[in-house]
Enzyme design. Structure first.
Site, short mmCIF file in Angstrom:
data_model
loop_
_atom_site.label_atom_id
_atom_site.label_comp_id
_atom_site.label_asym_id
_atom_site.label_seq_id
_atom_site.Cartn_x
_atom_site.Cartn_y
_atom_site.Cartn_z
N SER A 170 -0.20 -9.02 0.87
CA SER A 170 -1.56 -9.04 1.33
C SER A 170 -2.05 -8.89 2.75
CB SER A 170 -2.35 -9.96 0.38
OG SER A 170 -3.52 -10.20 0.85
N HIS A 215 1.30 -1.18 -0.28
CA HIS A 215 -0.30 0.27 -0.14
C HIS A 215 0.97 1.28 -0.26
CE1 HIS A 215 -2.79 -3.25 2.31
NE2 HIS A 215 -3.43 -2.67 1.32
#
Length: 283
Positions: A188, A37
């Site tokens: 993830s 991210h």
């Protein structure tokens, strides 16, 4: 760092930025942020004056209620991570369900020209209507110039591009490379839930993808498919849900290779009760 929980608050702040002719990027997330991210946020900061990071676990894209309940919610940690990237140029929008859905937590129905029926669409009923609904709402609220999505969810990326095209939304959608752990495992939020034995086994997914890519150069798609399925049949811990070689644009499974088309391999695997997905460009 500016934190907003109501759309009225953030739209007022964004209106001020727009009057100053500042460019605005959007990075939509469901929180539980990791380095993958942060790479999206860094790219957005390179391209724009200000970046909005949305943090919202969207109920309408979960077909599994238990998965929704277990999804990690770590807002305080997420904010601390974002501060390591920039304290001045990031705005965080972490709304409530009511702020987004106004008491009607249902998906809008979309037509993505068939992209929604391939791969994930076959296994997760209504998932992409949920994705389209929340992304469209964020686009409506934030009105970004650019929006950033990771290629780990490549099908989702293609669907969001189709959403922008069909709904005529004035935003530039930017796809960013998959960020991986040192082991090769695609980053993830779900990785944090892997039990030690499964965490150790999970890099086998990317190892298999990279070998499949080599095989694809000299073998038919069916031969590669058979080889991958055999590899997972022999694996003690990982259970293959699907492996598909598809046209990168239409996402339809390849029947016969063509030098004029781009192909990707897509995979979904269960590590105990944790579902992991990955993909790789083949040519």
């Amino acid at each position: 760092m500016e934190l907003y929980s109501e759309k009225q608050q953030i739209t007022t702040a964004i209106d001020v930025l727009k009057t100053k002719q500042l460019t605005l990027g959007l990075v939509p997330t469901m929180g539980a942020l990791h380095e993958g991210h942060l790479q999206l946020v860094k790219k957005a900061l390179e391209d724009n004056d200000k970046v909005v990071v949305s943090i919202f676990v969207n109920p309408t894209q979960f077909d599994n209620k238990e998965d929704l309940e277990k999804y990690p919610r770590t807002l305080k940690n997420d904010l601390n991570l974002l501060k390591t990237v920039s304290k001045e140029n990031i705005m965080v929008y972490a709304p409530t369900i009511d702020d987004i859905y106004e008491g009607k937590t249902v998906s809008q129905n979309f037509d993505f020209d068939g992209l929604e029926f391939e791969m994930e669409g076959k296994f997760r009923s209504g998932h992409f209507d949920g994705v389209g609904t929340i992304v469209k709402r964020f686009f409506d609220i934030v009105k970004p110039h650019n929006a950033y999505f990771g290629e780990k969810d490549f099908q989702q990326l293609q669907i969001i591009k189709k959403l922008v095209e069909k709904e005529r939304i004035p935003v530039n959608v930017v796809g960013c490379e998959i960020h991986r752990e040192d082991s090769g495992l695609a980053m993830s939020s779900r990785n944090t839930r892997l039990k030690p034995a499964y965490k150790k086994a999970a890099p086998f997914i990317y190892e298999t993808l990279t070998t499949a890519k080599k095989c694809f150069g000299t073998n038919s798609a069916n031969k590669v498919l058979e080889w991958v399925e055999n590899q997972f049949m022999k694996h003690d811990l990982l259970e293959l849900e699907y492996f598909i070689i598809a046209d990168a644009e239409t996402l339809k499974p390849v029947k016969r290779k063509s030098n004029k088309k781009s192909y990707r391999a897509f995979i979904a695997v269960y590590a105990d009760d944790i579902r992991l997905i990955d993909n790789i460009a083949l040519n």
